[in-house]
Design a protein around this motif. Structure first.
Motif, PDB file in Angstrom:
ATOM      1  N   GLU A 216       0.809  -1.212   0.000  1.00  0.00           N
ATOM      2  CA  GLU A 216       0.000   0.000   0.000  1.00  0.00           C
ATOM      3  C   GLU A 216       0.850   1.272   0.000  1.00  0.00           C
ATOM      4  N   ASN A 217       2.172   1.141   0.194  1.00  0.00           N
ATOM      5  CA  ASN A 217       3.039   2.326   0.247  1.00  0.00           C
ATOM      6  C   ASN A 217       3.608   2.720  -1.108  1.00  0.00           C
ATOM      7  N   TYR A 218       3.353   1.929  -2.140  1.00  0.00           N
ATOM      8  CA  TYR A 218       3.893   2.291  -3.449  1.00  0.00           C
ATOM      9  C   TYR A 218       3.269   3.585  -3.962  1.00  0.00           C
ATOM     10  N   ALA A 219       1.963   3.749  -3.707  1.00  0.00           N
ATOM     11  CA  ALA A 219       1.299   4.962  -4.192  1.00  0.00           C
ATOM     12  C   ALA A 219       1.896   6.212  -3.563  1.00  0.00           C
ATOM     13  N   ALA A 220       2.384   6.108  -2.323  1.00  0.00           N
ATOM     14  CA  ALA A 220       2.956   7.269  -1.642  1.00  0.00           C
ATOM     15  C   ALA A 220       4.426   7.481  -1.986  1.00  0.00           C
ATOM     16  N   ASN A 221       5.019   6.573  -2.751  1.00  0.00           N
ATOM     17  CA  ASN A 221       6.441   6.680  -3.071  1.00  0.00           C
ATOM     18  C   ASN A 221       6.698   6.633  -4.569  1.00  0.00           C
TER      19      ASN A 221
END
Length: 371
Positions: A182-187
């Motif tokens: 889920e952290n790919y969108a924020a990075n």
């Protein structure tokens, strides 16, 4: 080519290329037998470079400007041709115009899903897509490595190769990043920068320069997305209110269940179970909210609570307060001959001998008179 054009080319010789498209990278200037006259005009416009090829060998390269072709402007070609004192007759050479502008809005994407190993969800499949821009930095290198003898070379002829390079770099980068899914969108910016640095070397081998690279989206299976959304909500909501809401919905669904009494019973049972869990959670929260050492309120002064242990079927039960003792009398489990004990008594004694229990018998009807 007809005779008129052939004769015209004997007197007028201007070499130029006006690009009517937006996707032409390289265009070979076509003329009759590739013949170029002495003092011919070469026009290279902004965003172009002209490359002369002689018998398969790279010769002179011209930047934007207007040139009169002679031995002074063609030093490499003059050497290859063996001209020592200039030339007067036409000579043969291939001229390639290379667009050096930036080619924008080039799309890339993963044809097949990429398999990643997430610490919580295990092996999952992701897809990604985005855009990039590039331009030709070394026309000679690009012609040698990519174009070859192709007369017209467009972006469509190279995008597949570039897409493969990008997807390979993307796969390596996200594997090394080892981020929660889920952290790919924020990075996306960080991933784009990392892949961009790798791609500069990859594109440079072909005489190209990648000027921008963007990841627009990294997608995942719908079922994984739903689980992530649920976990995110649980981390930000009041669990007690959440349980209460779920219990209310379950009871409402049970009341509206059209599947019959059995189905309604199952639904109501589930609703009551959730309601019970909610009540326990509320009780625990209330107990935690009370000051340390706080218990139930003590009895008012002068109203000492009487608690008796009662022998029922040879087993010790209790202690019971007066209200519970009254219920035992009503249920027939406590009578005057039942043995009882309270704090301060040395032995078990009959309930009827305890003065403070006389009120229990006064509330029961006396035995019927014998006839």
């Amino acid at each position: 080519m007809n005779l008129f054009k052939r004769l015209t080319n004997e007197f007028i010789d201007i070499i130029e290329f006006l690009d009517p498209t937006q996707n032409t990278i390289v265009h070979r200037f076509e003329r009759f037998q590739n013949e170029i006259k002495n003092n011919a005009k070469l026009i290279v416009r902004e965003g172009q470079m002209a490359v002369f090829i002689n018998e398969g060998q790279l010769a002179d390269v011209f930047r934007p400007g207007t040139y009169t072709l002679n031995t002074q402007n063609l030093p490499i070609l003059a050497t290859l041709k063996g001209w020592k004192y200039g030339f007067n007759s036409p000579f043969k050479a291939e001229v390639y115009f290379v667009n050096t502008k930036t080619f924008i809005d080039q799309r890339w994407g993963t044809k097949n899903p990429i398999i990643l190993n997430d610490n919580r969800f295990g092996m999952i499949e992701v897809r990604a897509f985005g855009t990039y821009t590039f331009k030709i930095s070394d026309p000679g290198q690009f012609i040698r490595e990519i174009v070859g003898t192709t007369g017209t070379f467009t972006t469509e002829l190279i995008t597949e190769q570039l897409r493969s390079v990008i997807v390979t770099r993307f796969t390596d980068s996200i594997g090394e990043a080892n981020l929660p899914i889920e952290n790919y969108a924020a990075n996306l910016n960080e991933l784009s920068s990392a892949i961009f640095n790798y791609m500069r070397d990859d594109f440079g081998v072909y005489g190209m320069d990648v000027t921008k690279f963007l990841i627009e989206n990294v997608s995942m299976p719908e079922e994984v997305k739903k689980e992530i959304f649920e976990l995110s909500r649980l981390n930000h909501i009041d669990l007690n209110k959440f349980t209460q809401m779920k219990a209310a919905k379950a009871m409402e669904a049970a009341a509206n269940n059209p599947s019959g009494v059995a189905g309604a019973g199952v639904g109501m049972g589930a609703g009551f179970a959730m309601a019970n869990q909610f009540g326990q959670a509320m009780a625990q929260n209330q107990a935690a909210a009370q000051p340390t050492g706080a218990t139930t309120p003590p009895p008012l002064p002068g109203t000492a609570v009487v608690q008796y242990f009662v022998a029922v079927n040879g087993q010790q039960t209790g202690p019971f307060d007066s209200n519970t003792l009254q219920q035992l009398v009503t249920q027939g489990q406590l009578n005057r001959d039942t043995l009882v004990w309270k704090n301060g008594m040395s032995n078990w004694e009959k309930a009827g001998d305890q003065s403070d229990l006389n009120a229990l018998w006064g509330q029961t009807p006396p035995p019927l008179p014998t006839m």
